[in-house]
Structure formats: structure tokens, C-alpha cells
Scaffold this active site. Structure first.
Site, PDB file in Angstrom:
ATOM      1  N   ARG A  59       9.332   2.935  11.258  1.00 48.99           N
ATOM      2  CA  ARG A  59      10.343   2.473  10.295  1.00 48.99           C
ATOM      3  C   ARG A  59      11.682   2.186  10.982  1.00 48.99           C
ATOM      4  O   ARG A  59      12.320   3.069  11.543  1.00 48.99           O
ATOM      5  CB  ARG A  59      10.497   3.479   9.144  1.00 48.99           C
ATOM      6  CG  ARG A  59      11.056   4.820   9.505  1.00 48.99           C
ATOM      7  CD  ARG A  59      10.941   5.803   8.338  1.00 48.99           C
ATOM      8  NE  ARG A  59       9.545   6.147   8.110  1.00 48.99           N
ATOM      9  CZ  ARG A  59       9.125   7.349   7.722  1.00 48.99           C
ATOM     10  NH1 ARG A  59       9.978   8.316   7.487  1.00 48.99           N
ATOM     11  NH2 ARG A  59       7.850   7.595   7.543  1.00 48.99           N
ATOM     12  N   ASP A 113       4.029  -1.137  11.346  1.00 39.91           N
ATOM     13  CA  ASP A 113       3.568   0.186  10.968  1.00 39.91           C
ATOM     14  C   ASP A 113       2.990   0.819  12.224  1.00 39.91           C
ATOM     15  O   ASP A 113       2.257   0.168  12.975  1.00 39.91           O
ATOM     16  CB  ASP A 113       2.500   0.102   9.871  1.00 39.91           C
ATOM     17  CG  ASP A 113       2.245   1.475   9.281  1.00 39.91           C
ATOM     18  OD1 ASP A 113       2.792   1.785   8.215  1.00 39.91           O
ATOM     19  OD2 ASP A 113       1.528   2.266   9.940  1.00 39.91           O
ATOM     20  N   ARG A 159      -0.478  12.910  10.026  1.00 39.79           N
ATOM     21  CA  ARG A 159       0.824  13.548  10.291  1.00 39.79           C
ATOM     22  C   ARG A 159       1.042  14.726   9.357  1.00 39.79           C
ATOM     23  O   ARG A 159       0.758  14.615   8.164  1.00 39.79           O
ATOM     24  CB  ARG A 159       1.967  12.540  10.085  1.00 39.79           C
ATOM     25  CG  ARG A 159       1.947  11.468  11.121  1.00 39.79           C
ATOM     26  CD  ARG A 159       3.126  10.532  11.057  1.00 39.79           C
ATOM     27  NE  ARG A 159       3.042   9.647  12.204  1.00 39.79           N
ATOM     28  CZ  ARG A 159       3.337   8.347  12.202  1.00 39.79           C
ATOM     29  NH1 ARG A 159       3.779   7.779  11.105  1.00 39.79           N
ATOM     30  NH2 ARG A 159       3.217   7.643  13.299  1.00 39.79           N
ATOM     31  N   ASP A 191       0.804  -1.228   0.000  1.00 43.42           N
ATOM     32  CA  ASP A 191       0.000   0.000   0.000  1.00 43.42           C
ATOM     33  C   ASP A 191       0.836   1.278   0.000  1.00 43.42           C
ATOM     34  O   ASP A 191       0.349   2.339  -0.356  1.00 43.42           O
ATOM     35  CB  ASP A 191      -0.941   0.016   1.229  1.00 43.42           C
ATOM     36  CG  ASP A 191      -0.205  -0.210   2.542  1.00 43.42           C
ATOM     37  OD1 ASP A 191       1.028  -0.327   2.524  1.00 43.42           O
ATOM     38  OD2 ASP A 191      -0.875  -0.282   3.593  1.00 43.42           O
ATOM     39  N   HIS A 192       2.095   1.183   0.372  1.00 38.92           N
ATOM     40  CA  HIS A 192       2.911   2.401   0.487  1.00 38.92           C
ATOM     41  C   HIS A 192       3.614   2.750  -0.821  1.00 38.92           C
ATOM     42  O   HIS A 192       3.482   3.856  -1.333  1.00 38.92           O
ATOM     43  CB  HIS A 192       3.976   2.221   1.576  1.00 38.92           C
ATOM     44  CG  HIS A 192       3.472   2.386   2.976  1.00 38.92           C
ATOM     45  ND1 HIS A 192       2.553   1.546   3.537  1.00 38.92           N
ATOM     46  CD2 HIS A 192       3.766   3.301   3.930  1.00 38.92           C
ATOM     47  CE1 HIS A 192       2.305   1.941   4.783  1.00 38.92           C
ATOM     48  NE2 HIS A 192       3.025   3.003   5.040  1.00 38.92           N
ATOM     49  N   SER A 234       6.845   7.350  12.919  1.00 44.95           N
ATOM     50  CA  SER A 234       6.648   6.043  12.292  1.00 44.95           C
ATOM     51  C   SER A 234       7.420   4.934  13.000  1.00 44.95           C
ATOM     52  O   SER A 234       8.265   5.179  13.861  1.00 44.95           O
ATOM     53  CB  SER A 234       7.099   6.096  10.839  1.00 44.95           C
ATOM     54  OG  SER A 234       8.484   5.846  10.765  1.00 44.95           O
TER      55      SER A 234
HETATM   56  C1  MIC Z   1       4.135   6.461   8.133  1.00 43.65           C
HETATM   57  O1  MIC Z   1       2.963   6.795   8.214  1.00 43.65           O
HETATM   58  O2  MIC Z   1       5.095   7.202   8.452  1.00 43.65           O
HETATM   59  C2  MIC Z   1       4.450   5.086   7.623  1.00 43.65           C
HETATM   60  C3  MIC Z   1       5.083   5.243   6.306  1.00 43.65           C
HETATM   61  O3  MIC Z   1       3.271   4.352   7.469  1.00 43.65           O
HETATM   62  C4  MIC Z   1       5.370   4.408   8.639  1.00 43.65           C
HETATM   63  C5  MIC Z   1       5.937   3.133   8.202  1.00 43.65           C
HETATM   64  C6  MIC Z   1       7.082   3.286   7.261  1.00 43.65           C
HETATM   65  O4  MIC Z   1       7.887   4.220   7.390  1.00 43.65           O
HETATM   66  O5  MIC Z   1       7.195   2.423   6.383  1.00 43.65           O
HETATM   67  C7  MIC Z   1       4.720   4.168  10.000  1.00 43.65           C
HETATM   68  O6  MIC Z   1       3.859   4.918  10.390  1.00 43.65           O
HETATM   69  O7  MIC Z   1       5.167   3.283  10.740  1.00 43.65           O
HETATM   70 FE1  SF4 Z   2      -0.015   4.810   5.049  1.00 43.09          FE
HETATM   71 FE2  SF4 Z   2       1.328   5.568   7.243  1.00 43.09          FE
HETATM   72 FE3  SF4 Z   2      -0.172   7.308   5.866  1.00 43.09          FE
HETATM   73 FE4  SF4 Z   2      -1.340   5.414   7.232  1.00 43.09          FE
HETATM   74  S1  SF4 Z   2      -0.092   7.069   8.074  1.00 43.09           S
HETATM   75  S2  SF4 Z   2      -1.861   6.054   5.150  1.00 43.09           S
HETATM   76  S3  SF4 Z   2       0.064   3.710   6.975  1.00 43.09           S
HETATM   77  S4  SF4 Z   2       1.676   6.283   5.147  1.00 43.09           S
END
Ligand code: MIC
Ligand code: SF4
Length: 643
Positions: A535, A119, A379, A64-65, A533
Site C-alpha cells: 500500500r 498488491d 499475515r 475484492d478488498h 503490504s
Molecule cells: C494486504 O494483504 O495487506 C493487502 C491489503 O492486500 C495489501 C494491499 C493494500 O493495502 O491495499 C497488500 O498486500 O499489498
Molecule cells: Fe486480500 Fe491481501 Fe488478504 Fe490476499 S493478503 S486476501 S490480497 S487482503
């Protein structure tokens, strides 16, 4: 003394420890989820553990990313993930099928079960009464291999909801109010457990919105009761048989209480550049808007988009505004298509994207220079949208839709009569885009494209460290600062050497070069270092660059765990004022590390450049100490396996 919901689930999953706040516990994990940006590493790590098949009740791999395929990289990763899922017993949600948290809520979440996801918004499933926790990919890999998940027993906060939402106030406004009160670090070490008579008035997707964005407070997770509303949702998803009632005992006790009067909430907005910079929309004044984005795992449900469609029906977006809509799942998109709401959205000028994270993670749709973007996401960190000087505001879908029409940040109450949108009796169900694992794993060939590089090895922690402070940053540094995402960098998630070039790229583009020249070093941070996140790349890539320690005033939970998992020493100042006495390029020396860590002692750090010493703490459990000393969790697991 009775139990609250959190304690009930933890007690029934407890592998070791006791439920005393702050003490280490280990819990059994029933389900896991991964997504493509963290999943490639997680499956490489799982593979390194030599376990033939996942040992969980259910594991799902979502894509999905990284769905913008501007080169071969993302498509290679998708193909790799599909092969790994088939081979190791994991369900595979194909690209386009939706955002992991939305699909998991619809098709897999089960009240009373535990879910560990790579995630940070995994707590979304708390809307269904699951105990759902975000963690680094390596922790999820260990859970897939059958290992428990370790954490400090959180405090449980009872968020009591009273009354019901006024017209045009939304679930998003509830969680924005929670953020206004708790801030982005107020939830660290806590679970937000919702209760009170106001809960009954909220549908599961609304509860999921609230649970989702609890992550922004730093909370371990958020959870709602599983009640008749939950049952009705599961029935409409054709899954009533998984429903169980889950309520706090009448005499349950909590560590803290937070009261929220739903009826007094008005439409709220998180202003740039932090999700806790919350104000009433009508107090912010006329802000001209260039872009409106409706989507992300916070607000892309059927209910959300039906409300947006009802607001936009028969109207057209303001000429200055680019309106972008990314439905949360194929289920949502199909239902909108079948009932005509999609036509209303398109006719109103919406640019419809595939069901994925998209703009939320800077995968396309970056706003114009200096532009203002109003989003339903969770965010709004500076630069995350892909445009360094954009201003991002976070709002409810109702506020977003009103804003798209007027071209100015608009309180939806100006639209007049309240909306009436009902939950469907039955959702559209078609799971053919979720592939079950192969029955015969030996028949599966896992294809690894050139973007998939082997895991970089981690070295044991030396007994003493001498290193230069490569960067000194302030409070609330996010993992987006440490390891940026976006369309350019995300495709490198399975290629750590290439990705490491971008560590701190938006803060100080010379960081990676300097780190390599110095052969590694130390990072100094303020409060809540590593928020945001899950990550693990924000630890893995610094590890690759030779970072040995991070010295901060405090850490966000997941990032701290990720640092330990990759053998980087997370230290906090005993005297926060010592932070002021250190500058970039100072050379620090930390000695007697194993003795101090094993003895639970404070560490003495010498600032060689300025000739003074100060103290820092590690605050780690004995298990974490051993993980760190052998160079991280993967090394630790293999030494355990050899025993
Ligand atoms: C995000 O919203 O920052 C992400 C991308 O979903 C991350 C995960 C990632 O960096 O792959 C998260 O929230 O954990
Ligand atoms: Fe995707 Fe992270 Fe955004 Fe949720 S907050 S939509 S998991 S990138």
C-alpha cells in the site's frame, strides 16, 4: 552458462541494465493487476499521465478488498473503478467475482510473462511460471502507461524440493518452513525460484500457495517452472493454448540454494504476531480457539476447500468456534455448490462469506476481545484482524478444519486416514463477471462520488531538511502499523486527507495531530521498516502530513520504493548503533541533500537537540535521485513527458 527461469524471463523483458545482482534493471511489463484498495489511487495517477488507453497486453482491475459497504464510500469507489476500466482499456472483475490473485491465476496468468500488481501478493501467479511482482499503485500506473518497471536485479535462490509431502502435510507447511528458515526479512532483494524433483508432486494451486506467501519473506517474487502440471491446470481452465514450457537450463547457476525435504515436513503454525514465528502444530500445546477463518489469497482454492469439506462432512464445529469460510473465487464457490461440498460446509456450521479478502484485511469478522483466531491467511500482524488484543495463528486448511472441529489448535494427523482429493479435469468457466473494456471509450462516463478526492500534490525535496523526530519505532514495522487497514479506514483509500488522520493510529494515536502541529518531520525506524503490504498510502499519507525523511536500519523493498515515489527520503544508518542515540522529539538537520545524493555520498545528519552528528546513506540509483528531488514519480513522469 545456462539460465535459470528468473533470468530467462528477465532477459526476454529487459529494457535496460544487465542481470548482475544489485544493479538497476528495467523490464517490460506484459500484464498488470490492481485491486480496489490500491486501485482508485493507481487509476487517478494513470489519468494524470494523459495516456488514452493502457499499453500493456492485459490489465485487470479487481474489486475484492473493500466489499463491506457500511457507507457509500466503497460502492462509490467500485463505480469509479468500473468506469475507469471501461474507458482506459482494462478488464473489470466485478465485486463478488473473487480475490485478485486467485482469479488471475485461474483466468489470466500466462507462463513466461511479466505481471506487475498493486498488491504485495501478486507473486501468487509465480505458481504458473509467471514473473509476478508486487509494487505501489504508482509503479503499476506507469506500467499501464507503457513505462518499464525498475528494480535492483535480485539474487536468485534455488529452493530445491525433495521427496513428496507426507499425508496431512500441505503446501502451506512448505512455505511456513521457508519462513521459519528465512524469516520476514530473509528474502529481501531475492527471488525464490523453486526446483527439484519434488515440484512435480505439487499442483498449480499448491504452488500458488507457496509463491503467495513468499511475499512474507520480503522476496521480490517466487516462481515455479512451467511444466506438464502447469499445462494440465491451464487445460482444465480452458486455456491450454497459453501454455509454454519454462524450465531452468540444466547448467543454470544460482546465487544461493535452499534444500527442503518435503517428506519430512509436518503440519506447522505461525504463532502470533509474525508469519515467521513458526513451530510444529503438535509442539504448541493445547490452545483454545474462538474463531477459524478459511480463505484469503493463500488458501482459498477449489482444492483447499474440497479438503476442508471432506474433513467437515457429517460433523459440526465445536460450540466455542465461529467457523468462517471465504472461497477465493466465484469459480471455486460455484463448483462447491454444484458438487454438494458447499452443503457439507454449511451443514457443519460454516459461515460462508462472499468471495473476497474479508477477514484477512479486517473487513468484518473481527475476533472477540483477547480471542484466538486460527486462519489460513498469510499475515498475523497484531491488530490486523480488527481486534487489537486478538491472537492470530496461521495454518493450512487441513489444520484449520481439524481445529474447527475440536476447538483446540489441532494437528490434522489426529484425524486418521489421509485425504484423497483430486484436481478436477475441467474447472467451471464463466467469465461474465469479468467485464471487457468499452469499445468506444468516449461513451463512458466515469462517476466520481464525494469520497474520491484529487491526488495531493507532492513538493520538490528541499536542499536541507530540519525536522523533529515524530516517532521512533523498532524492527519489522509493517505497513499495517504505519497505515492501518480494516473496515473503518480502508474506505478512505481514495481520500488521503481523511486517511492521514490514521497514520500510526495503532502505535501512537497522537501521531497525525503532532505531525500537523509540527508541520511535518522525520520518522526513525529499525530493521525491515515497512514490511508487508504494497500500500502506497503508507507513504502517501505521511507525505500529506509533511514527513520528509525516514531514517531506518533497513527497509522492505516495496515500501522503500513507495517512499521515493512520493518524494520522501529513505535513509539508512551508516552505524546502526546511532539508532540508539536518537529519541522522539529530537530535532535533526540534514543538509546538502542534492549534492550528496547526486554524488552518491553519505549524508551528514546533525542531531541539534543532543549536539552530535552522524552519517546516513541513501543508496539510490541516479534515476531514483532525480525522482526524489522533483518530489516523486508523478512529477518526474510529467517532466519527462514535457521533454
Ligand atoms: C494486504 O494483504 O495487506 C493487502 C491489503 O492486500 C495489501 C494491499 C493494500 O493495502 O491495499 C497488500 O498486500 O499489498
Ligand atoms: Fe486480500 Fe491481501 Fe488478504 Fe490476499 S493478503 S486476501 S490480497 S487482503
Amino acid at each position: 552458462m545456462g539460465y535459470n527461469i528468473t533470468q530467462k524471463i528477465l532477459a526476454s523483458h529487459l529494457v535496460s541494465g544487465s542481470l548482475e545482482p544489485g544493479k538497476e534493471i528495467a523490464i517490460r511489463i506484459d500484464q498488470t493487476l490492481t485491486q480496489d484498495a490500491t486501485g482508485t489511487m493507481a487509476y487517478l495517477q494513470f489519468e494524470a499521465m494523459n495516456v488514452p488507453r493502457v499499453k500493456t497486453e492485459l490489465s485487470v482491475s479487481y474489486v475484492d478488498h473493500n466489499t463491506l459497504q457500511t457507507g457509500f464510500e466503497n460502492a462509490d469507489d467500485h463505480r469509479f473503478l468500473q468506469g475507469m476500466a471501461a474507458k482506459y482499456g482494462v478488464y473489470f472483475s466485478r465485486p463478488g467475482n473473487g480475490i485478485c490473485h486467485q482469479v488471475h491465476l485461474e483466468r489470466f496468468g500466462v507462463p513466461g510473462k511479466t505481471l506487475l500488481g498493486s498488491d504485495s501478493h501478486t507473486p501468487t501467479a509465480g505458481g504458473l511460471g509467471m514473473l509476478a511482482i508486487g509494487a505501489g499503485g504508482l509503479d503499476v500506473a506507469v506500467a499501464m502507461a507503457g513505462g518499464p518497471f525498475y528494480m535492483a536485479m535480485p539474487k536468485v535462490v534455488n529452493v530445491r524440493l525433495h521427496g513428496r509431502l507426507a499425508p496431512w502435510a500441505s503446501a502451506k507447511d512448505v512455505v511456513l518452513e521457508v519462513l521459519r528458515r528465512l524469516t520476514v526479512k530473509g528474502g529481501v532483494g531475492k527471488v525464490l525460484e523453486y526446483g527439484g524433483e519434488g515440484v512435480k508432486s505439487l499442483t498449480v494451486p499448491e504452488r500458488a500457495t507457496i509463491a503467495n506467501m513468499g511475499a512474507e519473506t520480503g522476496a521480490t517474487t517466487s516462481i515455479f517452472p512451467s511444466d506438464e502440471v502447469t499445462r494440465a491446470f491451464l487445460r482444465a481452465q480452458g486455456r491450454e493454448e497459453v501454455w509454454v514450457e519454462l524450465l531452468a537450463d540444466p547448467d543454470a547457476s544460482y546465487d544461493e540454494v535452499l534444500d527442503i525435504d518435503l517428506s519430512s515436513l509436518e503440519p506447522l503454525v505461525a504463532c502470533p504476531h509474525s508469519p515467521d514465528n513458526v513451530k510444529p502444530v503438535h509442539e504448541v500445546g493445547p490452545v483454545a480457539v474462538d474463531q477459524v477463518v478459511i480463505g484469503s489469497c493463500t488458501n482459498s482454492s477449489y482444492l483447499d476447500l474440497m479438503r476442508v469439506a471432506a474433513i467437515l462432512k457429517g460433523k459440526v464445529v465445536h460450540p466455542r468456534v465461529s467457523l468462517v469460510i471465504a472461497p477465493g473465487s466465484r469459480q471455486v464457490l460455484t463448483m462447491l455448490a454444484q458438487n454438494g461440498a458447499l452443503a457439507d460446509l454449511v451443514a457443519a456450521g460454516a459461515r460462508i462469506l462472499e468471495c473476497a479478502c474479508g477477514p484477512c484485511i479486517g473487513m468484518g469478522q473481527a475476533p472477540p476481545s483477547g480471542g484466538v483466531s486460527v486462519r489460513t491467511n498469510n499475515r498475523n500482524f497484531k491488530g490486523r484482524s480488527g481486534t487489537a488484543d486478538a491472537q492470530v495463528y496461521l495454518v493450512s486448511p487441513e489444520t484449520a478444519a481439524a481445529t474447527a472441529l475440536t476447538g483446540y489448535l489441532t494437528d490434522p494427523r489426529e484425524l486418521g486416514d489421509p485425504l484423497v482429493v483430486e484436481m478436477p479435469e475441467k474447472f467451471y468457466i464463466d467469465d461474465r463477471m469479468i467485464l471487457p473494456p468499452a469499445e468506444d471509450p468516449t461513451s463512458v462516463e466515469v462517476v466520481r462520488g464525494p469520497n474520491i478526492k484529487p491526488l495531493p500534490p507532492a513538493k520538490p525535496l528541499p536542499a536541507s531538511i530540519q525536522g523533529r523526530v515524530l516517532i521512533k519505532v523498532g524492527d519489522n514495522i509493517t505497513t499495517d502499523h504505519i497505515m492501518p487497514a480494516g473496515a473503518k479506514v480502508l474506505p478512505l483509500r481514495s481520500n488521503i486527507p481523511a486517511m492521514a488522520e490514521y497514520v500510526f493510529a495503532g502505535v501512537d494515536p497522537s501521531f497525525a495531530r503532532r505531525a500537523k502541529e509540527a508541520g511535518g518531520g522525520i520518522i526513525v525506524g529499525g530493521e525491515n521498516y515497512g514490511q508487508g503490504s504494497s500500500r502506497e498510502h503508507a507513504a502517501l499519507a505521511p507525505m500529506y502530513l509533511g514527513i520528509k525523511a525516514v531514517l531506518a536500519k533497513s527497509f522492505a523493498r516495496i515500501h522503500r520504493d513507495n517512499l521515493i515515489n512520493f518524494g520522501i527520503l529513505p535513509l539508512t544508518f551508516v552505524e546502526p548503533a546511532d539508532y540508539e542515540r536518537i529519541e522522539q522529539d529530537d530535532v535533526l538537520e540534514i543538509s546538502n541533500i542534492p549534492e550528496a545524493l547526486r554524488g552518491g555520498l553519505e549524508l551528514e545528519i546533525k542531531n541539534i537537540s543532543r549536539n552530535f552528528t552522524f552519517k546516513a546513506r541513501a543508496q539510490m540509483t541516479p534515476r531514483e535521485v532525480e525522482i526524489l528531488l522533483v518530489g516523486g514519480l508523478l512529477n518526474y513522469v510529467s517532466t519527462q513527458q514535457r521533454k
